[in-house]
Design a protein around this motif. Sequence first.
Motif, PDB file in Angstrom:
ATOM      1  N   TYR A 373      25.910 -48.470 -36.213  1.00  0.00           N
ATOM      2  CA  TYR A 373      24.932 -49.563 -36.308  1.00  0.00           C
ATOM      3  C   TYR A 373      25.044 -50.256 -37.664  1.00  0.00           C
ATOM      4  CZ  TYR A 373      22.558 -48.343 -31.986  1.00  0.00           C
ATOM      5  OH  TYR A 373      22.257 -48.134 -30.666  1.00  0.00           O
ATOM      6  N   GLU A 374      24.899 -51.585 -37.628  1.00  0.00           N
ATOM      7  CA  GLU A 374      24.972 -52.375 -38.858  1.00  0.00           C
ATOM      8  C   GLU A 374      23.639 -53.070 -39.093  1.00  0.00           C
ATOM      9  OE1 GLU A 374      27.551 -52.191 -40.775  1.00  0.00           O
ATOM     10  OE2 GLU A 374      28.747 -51.036 -39.348  1.00  0.00           O
ATOM     11  N   THR A 375      23.387 -53.395 -40.342  1.00  0.00           N
ATOM     12  CA  THR A 375      22.131 -54.051 -40.721  1.00  0.00           C
ATOM     13  C   THR A 375      21.989 -55.404 -40.041  1.00  0.00           C
ATOM     14  OG1 THR A 375      22.124 -52.977 -42.872  1.00  0.00           O
ATOM     15  CG2 THR A 375      20.861 -55.021 -42.693  1.00  0.00           C
ATOM     16  N   TYR A 376      20.850 -55.621 -39.421  1.00  0.00           N
ATOM     17  CA  TYR A 376      20.518 -56.968 -38.968  1.00  0.00           C
ATOM     18  C   TYR A 376      19.849 -57.690 -40.142  1.00  0.00           C
ATOM     19  CZ  TYR A 376      17.952 -60.896 -37.341  1.00  0.00           C
ATOM     20  OH  TYR A 376      17.477 -62.175 -37.256  1.00  0.00           O
ATOM     21  N   ALA A 377      20.289 -58.906 -40.437  1.00  0.00           N
ATOM     22  CA  ALA A 377      19.684 -59.659 -41.541  1.00  0.00           C
ATOM     23  C   ALA A 377      19.102 -60.973 -41.041  1.00  0.00           C
ATOM     24  CB  ALA A 377      20.718 -59.932 -42.629  1.00  0.00           C
ATOM     25  N   SER A 471       9.382 -70.068 -44.601  1.00  0.00           N
ATOM     26  CA  SER A 471       9.995 -70.776 -43.466  1.00  0.00           C
ATOM     27  C   SER A 471      10.485 -69.877 -42.343  1.00  0.00           C
ATOM     28  CB  SER A 471      11.208 -71.575 -43.957  1.00  0.00           C
ATOM     29  OG  SER A 471      10.838 -72.451 -44.965  1.00  0.00           O
ATOM     30  N   LEU A 472      10.873 -68.653 -42.665  1.00  0.00           N
ATOM     31  CA  LEU A 472      11.563 -67.821 -41.663  1.00  0.00           C
ATOM     32  C   LEU A 472      10.639 -66.778 -41.061  1.00  0.00           C
ATOM     33  CD1 LEU A 472      14.913 -67.162 -43.585  1.00  0.00           C
ATOM     34  CD2 LEU A 472      14.507 -68.834 -41.764  1.00  0.00           C
ATOM     35  N   LYS A 473      10.867 -66.509 -39.784  1.00  0.00           N
ATOM     36  CA  LYS A 473      10.141 -65.437 -39.111  1.00  0.00           C
ATOM     37  C   LYS A 473      11.085 -64.279 -38.892  1.00  0.00           C
ATOM     38  CE  LYS A 473       6.081 -66.628 -36.635  1.00  0.00           C
ATOM     39  NZ  LYS A 473       5.410 -67.112 -35.458  1.00  0.00           N
ATOM     40  N   PRO A 474      10.683 -63.065 -39.246  1.00  0.00           N
ATOM     41  CA  PRO A 474      11.571 -61.917 -39.000  1.00  0.00           C
ATOM     42  C   PRO A 474      11.821 -61.731 -37.503  1.00  0.00           C
ATOM     43  CG  PRO A 474       9.733 -61.316 -40.453  1.00  0.00           C
ATOM     44  CD  PRO A 474       9.427 -62.675 -39.908  1.00  0.00           C
ATOM     45  N   ALA A 475      13.013 -61.313 -37.163  1.00  0.00           N
ATOM     46  CA  ALA A 475      13.335 -61.058 -35.760  1.00  0.00           C
ATOM     47  C   ALA A 475      12.618 -59.806 -35.257  1.00  0.00           C
ATOM     48  CB  ALA A 475      14.840 -60.897 -35.582  1.00  0.00           C
ATOM     49  N   ARG A 489      18.661 -52.445 -36.803  1.00  0.00           N
ATOM     50  CA  ARG A 489      20.100 -52.198 -36.949  1.00  0.00           C
ATOM     51  C   ARG A 489      20.752 -52.424 -35.582  1.00  0.00           C
ATOM     52  NH1 ARG A 489      21.237 -50.645 -41.494  1.00  0.00           N
ATOM     53  NH2 ARG A 489      23.261 -49.818 -40.890  1.00  0.00           N
ATOM     54  N   LEU A 490      21.913 -53.049 -35.586  1.00  0.00           N
ATOM     55  CA  LEU A 490      22.530 -53.486 -34.327  1.00  0.00           C
ATOM     56  C   LEU A 490      23.907 -52.888 -34.123  1.00  0.00           C
ATOM     57  CD1 LEU A 490      21.745 -57.329 -34.512  1.00  0.00           C
ATOM     58  CD2 LEU A 490      20.230 -55.457 -33.820  1.00  0.00           C
ATOM     59  N   LYS A 491      24.223 -52.702 -32.853  1.00  0.00           N
ATOM     60  CA  LYS A 491      25.568 -52.224 -32.496  1.00  0.00           C
ATOM     61  C   LYS A 491      25.914 -52.766 -31.121  1.00  0.00           C
ATOM     62  CE  LYS A 491      27.313 -47.747 -31.044  1.00  0.00           C
ATOM     63  NZ  LYS A 491      27.103 -46.310 -31.205  1.00  0.00           N
ATOM     64  N   GLY A 492      26.761 -53.756 -31.081  1.00  0.00           N
ATOM     65  CA  GLY A 492      27.282 -54.299 -29.828  1.00  0.00           C
ATOM     66  C   GLY A 492      26.327 -54.273 -28.647  1.00  0.00           C
ATOM     67  N   GLY A 493      25.282 -55.040 -28.686  1.00  0.00           N
ATOM     68  CA  GLY A 493      24.388 -55.128 -27.539  1.00  0.00           C
ATOM     69  C   GLY A 493      23.339 -54.043 -27.481  1.00  0.00           C
ATOM     70  N   ALA A 494      23.161 -53.308 -28.547  1.00  0.00           N
ATOM     71  CA  ALA A 494      22.080 -52.325 -28.640  1.00  0.00           C
ATOM     72  C   ALA A 494      21.417 -52.486 -30.006  1.00  0.00           C
ATOM     73  CB  ALA A 494      22.625 -50.909 -28.478  1.00  0.00           C
ATOM     74  N   ALA A 495      20.145 -52.145 -30.052  1.00  0.00           N
ATOM     75  CA  ALA A 495      19.424 -52.242 -31.320  1.00  0.00           C
ATOM     76  C   ALA A 495      18.643 -50.961 -31.568  1.00  0.00           C
ATOM     77  CB  ALA A 495      18.476 -53.444 -31.292  1.00  0.00           C
ATOM     78  N   SER A 496      18.655 -50.517 -32.833  1.00  0.00           N
ATOM     79  CA  SER A 496      17.764 -49.446 -33.283  1.00  0.00           C
ATOM     80  C   SER A 496      16.798 -50.092 -34.257  1.00  0.00           C
ATOM     81  CB  SER A 496      18.541 -48.359 -34.042  1.00  0.00           C
ATOM     82  OG  SER A 496      19.264 -47.551 -33.166  1.00  0.00           O
ATOM     83  N   ALA A 524      16.715 -61.990 -28.375  1.00  0.00           N
ATOM     84  CA  ALA A 524      17.997 -62.720 -28.418  1.00  0.00           C
ATOM     85  C   ALA A 524      18.662 -62.520 -29.770  1.00  0.00           C
ATOM     86  CB  ALA A 524      17.758 -64.203 -28.142  1.00  0.00           C
ATOM     87  N   ARG A 525      17.892 -62.684 -30.848  1.00  0.00           N
ATOM     88  CA  ARG A 525      18.488 -62.525 -32.178  1.00  0.00           C
ATOM     89  C   ARG A 525      18.928 -61.082 -32.414  1.00  0.00           C
ATOM     90  NH1 ARG A 525      13.831 -65.012 -35.637  1.00  0.00           N
ATOM     91  NH2 ARG A 525      14.955 -64.320 -37.492  1.00  0.00           N
ATOM     92  N   LEU A 526      18.274 -60.162 -31.754  1.00  0.00           N
ATOM     93  CA  LEU A 526      18.652 -58.751 -31.932  1.00  0.00           C
ATOM     94  C   LEU A 526      19.775 -58.338 -30.983  1.00  0.00           C
ATOM     95  CD1 LEU A 526      15.083 -57.211 -32.404  1.00  0.00           C
ATOM     96  CD2 LEU A 526      16.785 -57.692 -34.187  1.00  0.00           C
TER      97      LEU A 526
END
Length: 576
Positions: A373-377, A471-475, A489-496, A524-526
């Motif tokens: 899993y990688e950081t979602y920013a 201005s920004l809303k967290p996902a 945290r994201l990994k190819g179509g999955a989120a933790s 969608a963003r996740l």
Amino acid sequence: MTLITGLGAALALGAPVLKRSDVAFMYQASRDTYRQYGATVLAWGGTPTPATLAEAEGVRWFGSVGMVTEFAAYFDRFPDTYKEGLCRDVNGEPVKVPWLTDHQHKGVPYWWCCTRQPNTRTFLRERVVQTIKAGAYGLHVDDHLGTSGGLWLGICFCDRCISGFRDHLRSLSKDDLARLGIADPGSYDFRSSAREWIGGAAGRKVTGHPVWPEWEVYQCRAAAEFMMELRKLATEAAGRPVPVGANAGLLWPRHLADYQALDLFTAETDHHASERKPSDAPILAYRIAEAVGRPYASTASGWDWAYIKEHNLPGLVRCWIALSYASGQRLMAPHHQWCYTTEKGTHWYDGPAERFAPLYRFVRDNADLFDGYETYADVRLIMPHRGFVRDPGAWIEKARKLSAANLSFSIILAGDRIVSKPVSDADLAGPTPIVMCDQDDLEPADAARLSVRTKRASFKTFPNVEQALASLKPAARCEGDRPVRVLARLKGGAASVHLLNYAYDAARDDVTPMDDVAVTLDLARLGVKGATRCRLISPGHAPVGLPIERGIVTVPRLGLWGVLQIGRMGATARSW
Ligand SMILES: [Zn+2]
């Protein structure tokens, strides 16, 4: 620096040396203790013996070599000539290691040794070879910056450092030399110049000398070159690539100087225990490590552990453990920790394993929630190393503000003359908005690349963190201003999506559980568009299936830490 890049590439090991689910120990322990925590790595061990290696079966052993902590062994190696290897201040006096002033060896204080001096280099090279030949899998280097780690003490003015500086100056352009006011680099004597300058007015310190910034570049580059030399030596001694870590606390200035010689950071990191609440500061260190593609195994600082011990706050340490793994890194298992205060000097904290080990077992038992899993920013920060060195506190404050608002961030590190790290097109790819920095802190090539990218009308930038926050809303966010940190945290179509309970009460040394925590998710963003269910996985509890309704998940009860596991619409989702 070209040479360093070349060697670094030649010795690159490929995959990161730590997985996100790894459990790293700082110091050696018994077989039972390793098993209790599920240890996979010993990141800061001593020189192994057949017995200690057997005790640590299945644990990857990094043997440590200390550039300033091993003065006793250095003295015994060179009892008659040890003085030749000592750092010297501008007046030619040796300098004590500030955090080892309570140490002596055969009546001699622990002096800071210069990594340009042959005695010191010989000693450290022998220690590296000895450690690797004894069977260590990897090398850890403490006080890896050597002489340059003591720049703040006004060192080192030994003869080697002075003559080496002439060579450094010769490599500069005429314009640069003119700017420094140096007419003839071949005869320049920084020691004499510094003494004269200090004598010119009351209250002057050598670190204020106009040439000092160039001296810093020179000393830091030397540190990086020596670390690269030790890395090569370890590989030669082992006959295979040897991963190298160092105590590179990334919230301290200049500790990135030798990052290309390192495969991981195994580092002391301030956790601000005395504030008696969870700190967001380590997140910045974790994100900087990510920006240079190296894993981070943290421990708190000696004064943090001293505070935890004095006030008996293992519950606060549990918050640190959860934060580290939720950020994609890892706090080293706190089974035996170095504590330091000026009053008490060195002492030790042996915390309650029954409070700590279950969190590490949770990570091991749920490795698939972490690995890959990688950081979602939501936003990216351009962080020039030059600006960070000038004011680390300002950057820690930016990270704190973003974290408190659950606006997840990543770092794009921009190098300078100390840290070789150009901003790449890959760094700037994608639509994630960027918070800009002071352009004067960027190298010209980085400023140009950034300008090309951000000039596009569709590309969103913010001049500062405050405007990004407005201005920004967290996902992924928690509704109702509750003290929860949400880290996706994201990994190819999955989120933790990690939920950390920050309602920590120091009086009880525990978090207060929260009921009916509503988490809003931009699916969608996740990368999990269309998901209708998820699983809540928490330490000490059986997984619970939860519905996602109009992008909202309601967590019935949040203890210290919960992870929402969200997959794509598919086999796994249906089975929940
Ligand atoms: Zn020196």
